[in-house]
Design an enzyme around this catalytic site. Structure first.
Site, short mmCIF file in Angstrom:
data_model
loop_
_atom_site.label_atom_id
_atom_site.label_comp_id
_atom_site.label_asym_id
_atom_site.label_seq_id
_atom_site.Cartn_x
_atom_site.Cartn_y
_atom_site.Cartn_z
N TYR A 1 -57.41 87.76 -22.92
CA TYR A 1 -57.40 88.32 -25.00
C TYR A 1 -57.17 89.79 -25.49
CZ TYR A 1 -61.23 89.27 -27.95
OH TYR A 1 -62.30 89.63 -29.53
N ASP B 1 -61.69 87.41 -14.99
CA ASP B 1 -62.65 86.86 -15.94
C ASP B 1 -62.24 85.34 -16.16
OD1 ASP B 1 -62.99 85.85 -18.93
OD2 ASP B 1 -61.55 87.78 -19.82
N ARG C 1 -84.93 97.55 -22.48
CA ARG C 1 -83.45 98.11 -22.29
C ARG C 1 -83.08 97.50 -20.26
NH1 ARG C 1 -83.11 102.73 -23.28
NH2 ARG C 1 -82.26 103.86 -20.70
N LYS D 1 -68.80 81.79 -25.01
CA LYS D 1 -67.97 80.39 -24.92
C LYS D 1 -68.35 79.32 -24.32
CE LYS D 1 -65.57 83.59 -27.26
NZ LYS D 1 -65.26 84.70 -26.60
#
Ligand code: PLP
Length: 402
Positions: free
Chosen positions: A106, A186, A54, A211
């Site tokens: 978004y 972003d 992790r 994306k």
């Protein structure tokens, strides 16, 4: 091992940064370290710092180095999704702090600020930063502002924000804790091939790597890049403490996608321009939005900014059909999306295949009833890398039938 040279151009970085051959075998494809833990050399002595997956994983580290290089930053961090990345960055704001958000984002970003952070005492304010960012920020910034979150081009309206102007307007402001607010850009729609926000003054460049970075609609992933040591230290701490990290196979998929990013974004852009021009030529289309459309009645209102700020205007196009033959724009938008044959009706974007959607009913349901509400007739296209003629023909036949 040095995996890249900072003087390399972005096309070269996309192929090589973080992608050096495996030290053990020379394998040229990045190894997938599918492990949760590492044998320690002695109690509390992890080998070369590898302790627990992790916290660190070699495949993830490669992706983090690649993203840092592509964004021209010193550090990258990867997360389980773009939304997990947003949530971790939002942890920089404490109860009582304020966040300024550009007014077209978004739907999931809006949902996080409104339905997760507001309840914790972090207030988001949505501001139009397109026309006069310095003036708008001057009116909105307070001594409680901790973050300024901008999306450019924005989802779904493809509004543009002058990142250098926003960074300039923040330079002398003292917000929460007496510190300058952190500017987050972003960069999902543009990709680093389109623009590099850190060079324009942003503190954090952010991506839903789901994306364009991954590019094949086969993984969900999020990344950020920064050159600020203090931010990297805090965000890396939060990455480990919160634990919303991506698995190694997903990191591998993004790394594989990155190798063709430059080629893909060039083709996405060429195809999007062809589709935008075809839409703009139709009398049954009321509005077309594409940052690369610089002329004609549907020219993007910020085409000059696009030309200045963006190396490539990218593959996203939005439009509003006009009413026709007794059908409302909303009805035609839905019929269009159900009539395409090359474009697939689906959420998401940035993959090699063309997608279409109606944001109001799909990706942006969470902004319904708010000031950010999207018209029910808006159609968003993610223009893929197929042949431009097939895409233009598909859009034409679907509009004819809608
Ligand atoms: N930012 C933008 C501009 C997006 O379009 C999306 C998703 O569509 C996100 C962030 C969230 O990313 P993810 O779906 O990977 O959580």
């Amino acid at each position: 091992m040095t995996d890249h040279d900072r003087t390399w151009r972005i096309e070269t970085l996309a192929v090589h940064a973080g992608q050096e051959p495996d030290e053990l075998t020379g394998a040229v494809a990045p190894p997938i370290y599918q492990t949760s833990t590492y044998r320690q050399d002695a109690v509390g002595v992890p080998r070369d710092g590898w302790e627990y997956a992790r916290t660190q994983n070699p495949t993830r580290s490669r992706l983090e180095r690649a993203v840092a290089a592509l964004e021209g930053g010193s550090h990258g961090l990867a997360f389980a999704s773009g939304s997990a990345t947003t949530a971790v960055i939002a942890e920089l704001a404490a109860p009582g702090d304020e966040v300024i958000v550009s007014d077209d984002v978004y739907g999931g970003t809006f949902r996080l600020f409104e339905r997760v952070l507001r309840a914790k005492g972090v207030d988001a304010r949505y501001v139009d930063l397109t026309g006069d960012p310095a003036g708008a920020l001057g009116a909105a910034l307070t001594e409680r502002t901790r973050l300024v979150w901008v999306e450019t081009p924005s989802n779904p309206w493809l509004k543009l924000i002058d990142l250098a102007a926003v960074a300039g307007a923040l330079r002398d402001h003292r917000g929460s804790g007496g510190e300058r607010p952190v500017l987050v850009a972003d960069n999902t729609f543009a990709s680093p091939l389109g623009q590099r926000p850190l060079a324009l003054g942003a503190d954090i460049a952010y991506h839903s790597a789901t994306k364009y970075l991954a590019g094949h609609s086969d993984t969900v992933n999020g990344v950020l890049a920064t050159s600020r040591e203090d931010l990297h230290e805090r965000l890396a701490f939060l990455q480990n403490a919160i634990g919303a990290v991506p698995g190694p196979f997903d990191c591998f998929l993004v790394l594989r996608g990155l190798r063709t990013l430059a080629l893909r974004v060039e083709r996405h852009t060429a195809n999007a321009l062809a589709v935008a021009r075809a839409l703009a030529a139709r009398p049954d289309v009321a509005v077309v939005r594409y940052p690369g459309l610089a002329e004609g009645p549907h020219a993007h209102p910020q085409a000059a900014l696009a030309a200045r700020q963006m190396a490539l205007p990218g593959g996203m196009v939005s439009f509003l059909p006009a009413a026709r033959a007794g059908r409302s724009p909303e009805e035609r938008a839905r019929r269009f999306c159900e009539a395409t044959r090359v474009f697939t009706l689906a959420e998401s974007l940035g993959g090699v295949e063309s997608l279409c959607e109606v944001p109001a009913a799909m990706t942006h349901g969470s902004v319904a009833g708010s000031a950010l509400e999207v018209p029910a007739s808006l159609v968003r296209l993610s223009v893929g890398i197929e042949h431009a003629d097939d895409l233009v023909a598909d859009v034409a036949q679907a509009l004819d039938r809608a």
